[in-house]
Design an enzyme around this catalytic site. Structure first.
Site, short mmCIF file in Angstrom:
data_model
loop_
_atom_site.label_atom_id
_atom_site.label_comp_id
_atom_site.label_asym_id
_atom_site.label_seq_id
_atom_site.Cartn_x
_atom_site.Cartn_y
_atom_site.Cartn_z
N HIS A 166 -15.94 10.37 -11.37
CA HIS A 166 -15.00 11.06 -12.25
C HIS A 166 -14.88 10.25 -13.55
CE1 HIS A 166 -14.37 12.65 -8.28
NE2 HIS A 166 -13.55 13.58 -8.70
N SER A 209 -14.39 12.38 -2.57
CA SER A 209 -14.57 12.49 -4.02
C SER A 209 -15.59 11.49 -4.55
CB SER A 209 -13.24 12.26 -4.74
OG SER A 209 -12.29 13.22 -4.36
N GLY A 264 -7.75 -19.14 -8.82
CA GLY A 264 -6.96 -19.51 -9.99
C GLY A 264 -6.11 -18.31 -10.38
N HIS A 295 -2.90 -29.79 -12.00
CA HIS A 295 -1.73 -29.52 -11.17
C HIS A 295 -1.70 -30.52 -10.02
CE1 HIS A 295 -2.39 -25.80 -13.37
NE2 HIS A 295 -1.11 -25.61 -13.27
N ASP A 327 3.23 -19.61 -3.22
CA ASP A 327 4.23 -18.58 -3.50
C ASP A 327 3.70 -17.57 -4.51
OD1 ASP A 327 6.57 -19.61 -1.97
OD2 ASP A 327 6.29 -21.32 -3.28
N GLY A 328 2.95 -18.06 -5.47
CA GLY A 328 2.40 -17.17 -6.48
C GLY A 328 1.45 -16.14 -5.89
N LEU A 358 -3.99 -15.72 -9.39
CA LEU A 358 -3.31 -15.80 -8.10
C LEU A 358 -3.48 -14.54 -7.26
CD1 LEU A 358 -0.27 -17.88 -9.28
CD2 LEU A 358 -2.17 -18.63 -7.84
N HIS A 361 -5.97 10.25 -15.38
CA HIS A 361 -7.13 10.09 -14.50
C HIS A 361 -8.45 10.13 -15.26
CE1 HIS A 361 -4.09 10.65 -11.51
NE2 HIS A 361 -4.92 10.71 -10.51
N HIS A 408 5.05 -29.16 -10.28
CA HIS A 408 3.97 -28.19 -10.18
C HIS A 408 2.81 -28.55 -11.10
CE1 HIS A 408 2.38 -24.06 -9.60
NE2 HIS A 408 1.92 -24.24 -10.81
N PHE A 449 -9.43 4.04 -12.50
CA PHE A 449 -8.73 3.00 -11.74
C PHE A 449 -9.50 1.67 -11.73
CE2 PHE A 449 -6.84 6.93 -9.65
CZ PHE A 449 -5.95 7.08 -10.71
N ARG A 458 -17.93 13.78 -11.95
CA ARG A 458 -17.40 14.75 -11.01
C ARG A 458 -18.19 16.06 -11.12
NH1 ARG A 458 -12.16 18.71 -11.49
NH2 ARG A 458 -12.19 19.37 -9.33
#
Lengths: 672, 672
Positions: A464, A387, A124, A35, A162-163, A126, A476, A265, A440, A523
């Site tokens: 959990h 938790s 890299g 780039h 911007d990315g 972003l 979850h 770019h 998550f 949990r």
């Protein structure tokens, strides 16, 4: 752009900045990929930063109190490599630049922190750099509070594109920085209005300055090609009591035929256009050749920090010896002497007490004894403190009026937390750990992968960890997440079955130097398993015999992890009662077991028995232990999840999905 | 709060809103788990929305032109369940509420779209609902442009909490909505200043109103307990030519002892406090009992939309028959008749032409013929249009002045793109597909998992699917990402080896009704494999014999996918030349192969041969095909990646990591 006017207004500056642009053009042309536009657009900003503001000593890139420079827009890697070469970093001779993006070069397509000392982080993907930077800046605040301003007092500078600012993680990052008044964090936004698909306006109309202000940042808007404005903005930013975002209006691929276009770019390799651009710059030397006066000027910049560093070393030597030792030990990621003894004492106590606990609660118990021994830990949670059980009494809460606090309320920002933890680890001097629900993992994934790639020992506390979380339901309930982390190279996944294994897992996670750890914690309460105290850390072997066949010959091996170990133990009892000899292998860490020598692995998992694995997750990743890599082990089966879970009380779910001693025993008998 | 004043100012409103609060308290108490505070805090907003603004007919929750109501703060699921019960949705009798969070109930811990018609999307993982909503609103714009305002003209209403707004994906979502002036998207922010860990200010100081304004939204600030203000704000929002965010200042757990505390966020089950709260509300009936007048008033609300719906049906009937058929067909996710013939013709042509193409380029070729046949497709890319090859000539670009456009420039927002695509699919009438680099599966993961859980046929076009992307290096080279998607239940991962398999994969992906697909496509060119034309879709079997042993007995089976199939074919040639009979099995989709009957699977993968798998990714997920689930297949080996890649030209990387015919043949011979 009128390049002649730019050049004549600031001739010294111009020649230095042109050095960056010329090297970029040459390296991208040699690699025929890369780039070009970003380094060419931000060369002026970077030149002023390095010449007048960045505290660094090119000969000592690891000097602990250096300013950190983070290229969040990592595709512009040639900007960084050019700067390192020009300022005289010995790891970046001109040959490295000629080998840009080639096998074995330090000049990889995107900056990789493990390839060179001066590369602070791997960018890299972003948004990661700016999110790492929040961790860098927090680490600086915390260490300054603990060690004093005379040894810790530096800035974190970021170049973001911007990315980076469009990625969601940037919002998590800037709101964290705004919340904590991280005034030594300075972001230079490369405001060139170009992305790969076209002008930014094709996909975004955000007023970035207003957005940063809404997040409680100081903002400055400048012409990113005017060295005076750049200098003034950086000076102003360093005085601000808030984090500062400098919006630098720039022209991508400045001076090239592709300037201000999305073509600019990418890789600008057309030979004629390359020559034309260099002519427009007034640049007369051949490819990869820097005029001596320009190189000398850059090398002077590379030495700017020598006196600062020497003065710092003198100041550092005035610290009390114990402080110095702790500082250096934490930086080297060495464990304190007391750690091992503390873990052993705790294990002895727990072997006797044999508490029935959720492993997340076991984890809190462990942290209560380890955090006081490890002043370098910084804990936190993405708004699930109660938790995840990540907060211990001694830590104190990090805040604007308590920079010594070692616990971070990360808010509902799993991705930002994980990226900032990586930043803390990369900064050095801190061992970060942070919690969320295991499901998550999905939000934190980009940063969890980078921790593994970057070789930093961030600890992800994932509680959990199965359908055992019950009523919250399938959104979850992790099912595939153990497999996801296990599929990731250089990642250790610990799934302890009781308080002793949890302590052993933490001991391993907190002594890692080059790998992140994932702690998979329940949990729900679990019966204690490790009743006999052993000083050895059995979890360090990855898997071990928890209970062996008694009375009759071993015909069955049950392999289990975490919350399913007690199910395996109950199934063993049933089978033993029927005269079937059963070994139970507890397997808290597949990766460590894989690292053991063949002899040990054969001792734990000998041939001649049928095998049944049990884990409240998908089977993927288990076959190696059930079948062997070449299928030589014979008959095997698995009790796991092959669908998403459901919303109901945990015990009912475990019954429904077959995580019972009866079902496990039946599977084993079916194989016999 | 002075509840008496609230109640006396708007007695009718108060009793209806109290119905929600009382049911919430009762259901959470019965389940002994759940989140009480949010429904109690937002009951007033929801009541006014349903009573005066939301266009719906409780007896016909699937009426295509209904307004969509999305509870992004999904933990407050009792708000939705209470509304559905009260308005007379027959899927939500009082027994469902009594069974809140129990096995088999529609009232799962978090709303799950596949459990009930009226649940538009599955929420709980924070930020997803608001990001889905952007897709809903885009879908409405696109369909309105195509079918006309008389049959498509509805709003998308979202209730979002502080958690939703802290998640990074919300930034991607709101900037997309702001970019595209999605004026029919209205977000009601539950501004209660409480998260699980404490006050929002513990982790965030963001000025949310300013933030939304920076993203080009219209904003309104109101007292979320004042029905007049709520009504006026919704009226104003519906008139705005921008998306609107209504900041509703509320008290979490209004009227309960835990009001305005983080305890109020969770399950409020204390019996005495529950009674006290109901008393403060002036609520006199027993648990789960709604006074008849209140229930009747709510049921009237449930019928508010009947006339609208009937009028809509009449208008719909005036559409030309072909339009009606296409509308209904797309809504039912049925394939157009021409699809199959189009694919067959394309395959015939490609079998003859045998182009050497990157499968991303094959994919573009396929889309060029399929998009015109499927007016319901909407394509896009997260700022990698030219790399993902997702844009075809006929689509047109979706923009404020071209709502008919079927191509979205998503910007650098993989997560927002994936969530919004899910929203489009959930809205109905659209089949979304979108591209990014496969490595950025990591960014899109939360939405990719939800697509699978929600049973929507979103298509994720993941190009640059291995180290074959070359110089960009390990940050951009997927290694574990095939395993990640394969580990996810209800997800079909296609890794085609040439243009014919790519066409077959697309045909399957675009006819799925309840599962998302991941297309794993190469950056690098691949030799064509399928030279003989077959009308049957061989990819539909998941794996098939591409070439069998010739001349001598079959002793080796090589199993490969995508870019490694040609390596297996070359290894076969080498081995055959040595007199070793080799079968090559192309395995473009493991999940479909797993669904075949035993007889077919045995035919493709019979016993008696050694097996070697080859894929430029981790081994995880392969053992089932190499060893069998019970290890009965015998000797096997695998050529794959067990570490991160490197930055270098692709061919050098494939050599370095052993993806060569020589190495594969050697592995096979070692097993013989």
């Amino acid at each position: 752009m009128d390049l002649t006017a730019l050049a004549s207004a600031h001739p010294d500056h111009w020649s230095k900045a042109t050095g960056i642009r010329a090297l970029t053009l040459d390296a991208v042309a040699a690699a025929n990929s890369g780039h070009s536009g970003m380094p060419m657009g931000m060369a002026d900003v970077a030149t002023v930063l390095f010449e007048k503001h960045l505290k660094f000593d090119a000969a000592n890139p690891l000097w602990p109190d250096r300013d950190r420079f983070i290229l969040s827009a990592g595709h512009g890697s040639m900007l960084l490599y050019a700067l390192l070469h020009l300022t005289g970093d010995t790891q970046f001779p001109i040959e490295e630049l000629k080998n840009f993006r080639q096998m074995g070069a330090r000049t990889a397509g995107h900056p990789e922190n493990f390839l060179a000392d001066a590369i602070e982080t791997t960018t890299g993907p972003l948004g990661q750099g700016i999110a790492n930077a929040v961790g860098f800046a927090m680490a600086e605040e915390i260490l300054r509070a603990h060690y004093g301003k005379k040894v810790v007092d530096h800035h974190t500078y970021v170049i973001a594109g911007d990315g980076c600012l469009m990625e969601g993680v940037s919002q998590e990052a800037i709101t964290l920085a705004g919340r904590h008044d991280l005034s030594k964090l300075i972001v230079m936004w490369d405001n060139n209005n170009i992305t790969i698909d076209g002008p930014v306006t094709l996909s975004d109309h955000t007023d970035q300055v207003a957005r940063f202000q809404a997040a409680q940042w100081h903002t400055i808007e400048i012409d990113g090609h005017n060295p005076d404005e750049i200098d003034a903005a950086l000076t102003e930013a360093r005085k601000s009591d808030k984090p500062t975002m400098i919006a630098c209006k720039t022209h991508i691929a400045l001076g090239h035929a592709a300037q201000d276009t999305s073509k600019g770019h990418g890789a600008l390799t057309d030979p004629e256009q390359l020559i034309a651009a260099k002519e427009a710059y007034g640049w007369k030397t051949g490819p990869f050749e820097i005029p001596q006066d320009v190189k000398s000027a850059w090398e002077e910049i590379g030495k700017r920090g020598v006196a600062d560093r020497e003065a710092w070393e003198e100041r550092f030597d005035t610290l009390p010896r114990s402080k110095r030792e702790t500082f250096n030990r934490a930086l080297a990621l060495d464990a304190p002497r007391k750690l091992s003894a503390t873990v052993k004492a705790f294990k002895r106590q727990m072997s006797e007490a044999a508490p029935k606990l959720a492993t997340r609660a076991s984890s809190e118990k462990v942290l209560e004894v380890l955090n006081p021994v490890l002043p370098e830990t910084v804990g936190g949670s993405a708004d699930l403190t109660g938790s995840n059980n990540t907060k211990t009494a001694d830590l104190g809460v990090f805040d604007t009026d308590n920079r010594k606090g070692r616990y971070i309320y990360w808010g509902i920002r799993e991705h930002g937390m994980a990226s900032a933890m990586n930043g803390m680890a990369l900064h050095g001097g801190i061992r970060p750990y942070g919690g969320t629900f295991m499901c998550f993992t999905d939000y934190a994934r980009p940063a969890m992968r980078l921790a593994a790639l970057m070789k930093v020992p961030t600890v992800f506390v994932m509680t959990h960890d199965s359908i055992g979380l019950g009523e919250d339901g399938p959104t979850h309930q992790p099912v595939e997440h153990l497999a996801i982390s296990r599929a990731t190279p250089n990642t250790y996944v610990f799934r302890p079955c009781d308080t002793v294994e949890t302590a052993e897992s933490w001991e391993l996670a907190l002594t890692m130097k080059e790998s992140p750890s994932v702690l998979s914690l329940t949990r729900q309460g679990l019966p204690h398993q490790r009743h006999e105290h052993k000083n050895t850390n059995l979890t360090a072997r990855g898997a071990y015999v928890l209970a062996d066949a008694e009375g009759s010959k071993r015909r069955v091996i049950l392999i289990a992890s975490g919350s399913e170990v007690h199910v395996a133990m109950a199934a063993r009892e049933q089978l033993q009662a029927e005269g079937i000899g059963v070994r139970v292998v507890s397997m808290p860490c597949m990766e460590l077991f894989a690292e053991q020598d063949d002899a040990y692995r054969k001792r734990v998992l000998p041939g001649g028995s049928v095998r049944v694995g049990i884990e409240a997750g998908v089977r993927q990743g288990w076959d190696r232990w059930l079948l062997g890599e070449r299928g030589k082990f014979g008959k095997a089966d698995f009790v796991g999840m092959d669908r998403f879970g459901a919303s109901a009380p945990a015990e009912e779910l475990f019954d429904k999905f077959g995580f019972t001693a009866e079902n496990l025993a039946a599977k084993a008998k079916a194989l016999l």
